[in-house]
Scaffold this active site. Structure first.
Site, PDB file in Angstrom:
ATOM      1  N   SER A   1      49.172  42.677  73.747  1.00  0.00           N
ATOM      2  CA  SER A   1      49.660  41.678  72.811  1.00  0.00           C
ATOM      3  C   SER A   1      49.540  40.286  73.441  1.00  0.00           C
ATOM      4  O   SER A   1      48.482  39.952  73.944  1.00  0.00           O
ATOM      5  CB  SER A   1      51.099  42.031  72.394  1.00  0.00           C
TER       6      SER A   1
ATOM      7  N   ASP B   1      47.548  49.394  64.025  1.00  0.00           N
ATOM      8  CA  ASP B   1      48.045  48.045  64.356  1.00  0.00           C
ATOM      9  C   ASP B   1      47.536  47.064  63.297  1.00  0.00           C
ATOM     10  O   ASP B   1      46.342  46.803  63.212  1.00  0.00           O
ATOM     11  CB  ASP B   1      47.533  47.646  65.749  1.00  0.00           C
TER      12      ASP B   1
ATOM     13  N   HIS C   1      51.445  48.187  65.943  1.00  0.00           N
ATOM     14  CA  HIS C   1      51.233  47.332  67.105  1.00  0.00           C
ATOM     15  C   HIS C   1      52.015  47.853  68.322  1.00  0.00           C
ATOM     16  O   HIS C   1      51.554  47.767  69.460  1.00  0.00           O
ATOM     17  CB  HIS C   1      51.674  45.909  66.762  1.00  0.00           C
ATOM     18  N   ASP C   2      53.180  48.395  68.059  1.00  0.00           N
ATOM     19  CA  ASP C   2      54.005  48.973  69.117  1.00  0.00           C
ATOM     20  C   ASP C   2      53.307  50.027  69.960  1.00  0.00           C
ATOM     21  O   ASP C   2      53.781  50.343  71.059  1.00  0.00           O
ATOM     22  CB  ASP C   2      55.230  49.642  68.494  1.00  0.00           C
TER      23      ASP C   2
END
Lengths: 592, 592
Positions: free
Chosen positions: B168, B333, B366-367
């Site tokens: 990220s 994501d 995204h995690d």
């Protein structure tokens, strides 16, 4: 930001380009209570604001109810040339899909809103001194909105709507109508809607309400006599909603080119990026025309809508509905994604309801239902559902005649890969009543629907989960087998859903193909389904009759009937005349 | 809400389960300025907080820099058994993929944050009386964060990192390092990142900042001496971020089962739905450990990150980087979607940089980069990039030997459908330096990467847009032609990107297949690539040698070399011995 950006419309938000001025042409009717709401509270009286177009006919059989989305209103289309455009201008009007020359169109403002029908900003008749409901406005549901509309229908003398049509929250209203009031509509058109919100969509709504309710100017909802309103919270809620109405692709198209060049607007919100100044502008504009308590009230009603999460729950919900259904979704809608519309369709299909479903390919996200280009795509199918049916005379191919000959009259049929619905139309002429088609090509879906047939937009490679065991007497799979990836699974699925299966397919061991292969030493071609070049054929499976017979044996499938023929010579080939060599096409009737 | 829900972790947010207690093991170093920032302002001094694991070796060649995400900190993993777990605990530690027994691992807290390194909540040394920077903290960029890390590297004696690894915002730092400081790292590992934010992601960040900055308690950022902090705005920002870190599917799994049964928590936020009480809990918890000014500062730095939107801009950005690259994305994501990672990869590939790319299939959104199951999937490929390379002896098939024989030594090769990289490894042994593989199967990508090869996760049906004209001396397409949908387009693409193309394919007109077809009257089968049942073969194209020759003539492609052989008899078939009948397999070298 370029001047063009001024025309950017996020479109639950088509309404965003409209003024907050009072609407002309609005009629009102007062219902004196107590009006008991679904969650137990009563309202002493309710005013319903609505607009109508066209004339109700003598037997009140031409009325169409149009239901608006969360921030919409009764002004769906213009009343005359001097009138402001409405939010569904392209769909509704003289000669349009919802033809106001033929139909009496009614569009009421919803209960709880702020555009004429009773809502939190109206004076509570029981208050003394008189003051607006504010936060004391009861929690309402979509059933309560529809309950008011039912009273309006009674007032107008409409016992049964020709159709109830709605997008987004309007679709939820339409579903509520036909599930709460069976017999209330010939057809129900559900656009960009869902059985309930996804947890993701629910999360966005909750954040939006939290932004409004934690704005200090919200004052627990009692802000009407205060100098400040919760405009900041409401604007943030609107910005968030706006993103969910658009697709990521649509936002890229709009904001990527001038990302670092925001439009200069008067705003307390951040204006570092073009998308930021746009959202700030839209958010702040919204506060001039919408009431924060109404937004909270309506979005909570939407979030409480819940027909269930399982097939069985949805089947129970729709069990008593007697309408036909048209369900429309948009490929880029991630707020109410196509998978949720498919859940509705699967429940309706399993209940043997009349249902047509199409997923419109679109990049405009949830907003698609209000965008001209996408309306242009789905309007004809609504027009067909409202009765404009193509009854041109039929011409059947030899193959279609053979298939028809295999299906005893009156039986129910599911036609997989139904194309433009020619075979289904022929079955209907022969008196078959329960007929469902499955197709993926949008032009074919439109053609079949324009014939008044029920056709479902559906990828056969995912099996047949929309249908239940033994739901049809016959399944037809005509000239499609060779293009399916998961053949074995589809065989199982067809024999689960149908008592009998008619499968027609081109024979890959046909003499001409064998000769071509042996003589030319190339991937075989012959006139017909196998007349494609090896590198761009739509076919991906190349079975002979013997291959399919082998598969039937493997799967313990009984071949009840065999028809073989040769198009080249227009002759039928008999089973003892080596059809695997001599027949170009096979039709088999299978059962298990 | 069930007790299980207490374990729900939205995971930029793995940090959410951690305490706000001061971190142990943190070291600090002060850099006395003025430290000039990218946008022109200076800071008089900067404190950098960081943690380290393992020992720096004598030539300072084993240092790995780990960069954290927006709300992360320096505590990437535990230092000893009694220590709190870190946010990348499963990836970093003794014997793990980033092995602290082998590497000296450094994780600094970022500039502008609130976990030790200088940020808005720290005292402005120039203020009198002393007070925190607050809103007077300058606008910073990711380059400024990396600038501080560069000073830290100098302090630690690290001239060149073995690797810079980040997810990220950490990925954006890693990209900034290698583009701003060419020569600074052997490898750059970019996980769940992007060349810049999508307009949709940007929109969410802007709304989050608007929520914070319009909270009356924000007081223009000067809230540190006030009784109230902008906790409401920060909590709303966090709730919104949380949704973007999860996928819709993950949220459905978490919140659908008990949707109407919220956990009872003490909160001023709405708690009608389980997802609501969860978001409220996460939002409020966040305010106890994070500073609103830091959130605004860091998210703005992220939003300002912009390597460009076109291939050319990205190529310019990466032009001088001399690292090798590993890029990892996650299928679910939608904050930094795989398409954005592919843009990075395409630019790197076009620049002939060493790059491996894999898209991990995942439902965690995204995690994923912080979730144990997904770390388990991508950790081995990081381990390989850090030098744990499988150099097992090679065994070549006859086909591979023939292909090798077509490629003169030393030339560059792009192997499409490279499988486990066997052919590429053989080419490397023969001294070829510029070698790139393309593959879609994740297990094969891992195997090829574990051999230290560069392999790109890529669907051949989309053409070869990652590569530029004449980029390779040779393209290899081995035993893949028959499984590709867009054969003609792929031919054009291969001949655009490669000066020569080696294509090997099974011959559909091979004698055994013809005999099988004619004798059995079934879709032909023979040992080898065509030994599949008609209804579940992975093949979808069935060309003979003559078919491919026809296509070459149509496309004005020159056949420079032909090799044919028959596996059954292990003999080579000469071109004058009717290979279209006698050869099971063909290898053609093509050029245009």
């Amino acid at each position: 930001m370029t001047e063009n950006s001024a025309n950017l419309r996020g479109a639950e938000s088509t309404d965003d380009v409209r003024s907050a001025a009072p609407l002309k042409h609005v009629q009102t009717i007062d219902f004196v209570g107590p009006i008991v709401l679904e969650l137990g509270i009563s309202l002493p009286r309710v005013t319903c604001a609505y607009e109508t177009w066209g004339q109700l006919n003598g037997d009140a059989s031409n009325a169409v109810l149009v239901c608006h989305a969360i921030t919409g209103d009764s002004h769906a289309t213009r009343h005359d040339e001097n009138d402001d455009a409405g939010w569904w201008e392209q769909l509704i009007g003289p000669g349009k899909a919802i033809d106001t020359d033929r139909f009496f169109v009614v569009c009421p403002n919803v209960l709880g809103g702020c555009r004429g029908t009773t809502g939190p900003s109206d004076i509570d008749p029981l208050s003394n001194p008189p003051k607006p409901y504010g936060a004391s406005f009861p929690r309402i549901t979509i059933a309560d909105m529809v309950g008011v509309q039912k009273r309006l229908a009674d007032h107008l003398g409409v016992k049964r709507w020709r159709s109830i049509v709605g997008g987004s929250l309007g679709g939820h209203q339409a579903m509520t109508w036909v599930t709460r009031y069976p017999g209330s509509a010939d057809s129900c058109v559900i656009i960009a809607s869902s059985p309930r919100l996804s947890s993701q969509s629910l999360g966005f709504d909750i954040i939006a309400r939290n932004a409004i309710q934690s704005d200090p100017n919200f004052a627990g909802g009692q802000y009407y006599d205060k100098p400040q309103r919760p405009d900041t919270g409401l604007a943030i809620a609107r910005m968030l909603g706006h993103i969910t109405y658009l697709s990521s692709e649509a936002m890229a198209d709009k904001f990527d080119p001038d990302r670092h060049d925001p439009r200069q607007i008067a705003s307390g919100f951040e204006q570092q990026f073009s998308v930021g100044s746009y959202l700030a502008h839209q958010g702040e504009k919204f506060t001039t025309r919408f009431d924060a308590n109404s937004y909270v009230t309506l979005s909570m009603a939407l979030d409480l809508f819940d027909l269930g999460s399982t097939r069985l729950q949805l089947m129970e919900a729709f069990d008593e509905a007697d309408s036909s259904f048209l369900v429309i979704s948009f490929s880029s809608d991630w707020l109410f994604p196509p998978s949720q519309s498919r859940d509705i369709v699967a429940a309706l299909a399993a209940l043997d309801k009349q249902v047509t479903y199409t997923e419109v390919t679109s990049t405009a996200g949830h907003d698609s239902f209000l965008v001209d280009r996408e309306i242009g795509q789905y309007a004809p199918i609504i027009e067909a559902r409202l009765g404009k049916v193509d009854r041109s005379p039929l011409t059947l191919t030899r193959l279609e005649e053979f298939i028809l000959s295999c299906i005893p009259s009156g039986l129910s049929v599911l036609d997989l890969g139904c194309g433009d619905g020619n075979l289904m139309a022929a079955l209907r002429e022969r008196g078959h009543e329960k007929l469902v088609g499955v197709e993926v090509a949008q032009d074919n879906i439109l053609k079949a629907a324009s014939r008044g047939l029920n056709v479902i937009d559906y990828d056969l490679n995912t099996g047949l989960p929309a249908f239940i065991d033994n739901q049809f007497d016959f399944i037809v799979l005509s000239s499609t087998l060779q293009a399916v990836a998961n053949v074995a699974e589809l065989f199982d699925e067809m024999l689960r859903v149908g008592k009998r299966v008619v499968v027609s397919f081109p024979n890959f061991a046909y003499r001409t193909l064998r000769e071509d292969y042996v003589v030319r030493g190339r991937s075989p071609r012959a006139p017909g389904e196998f007349n494609y070049c090896w590198y761009d054929t739509p076919n991906r499976r190349f079975p002979s009759i013997a291959d399919v017979m082998d598969l039937c044996r493997e799967k313990n499938v009984t071949v009840e009937q065999e028809i073989y023929f040769d198009s080249a010579t227009q002759t039928q080939i008999w089973p003892d005349d080596d059809p695997n060599l001599n027949a170009e096409t096979a039709i088999l009737v299978l059962s298990r």
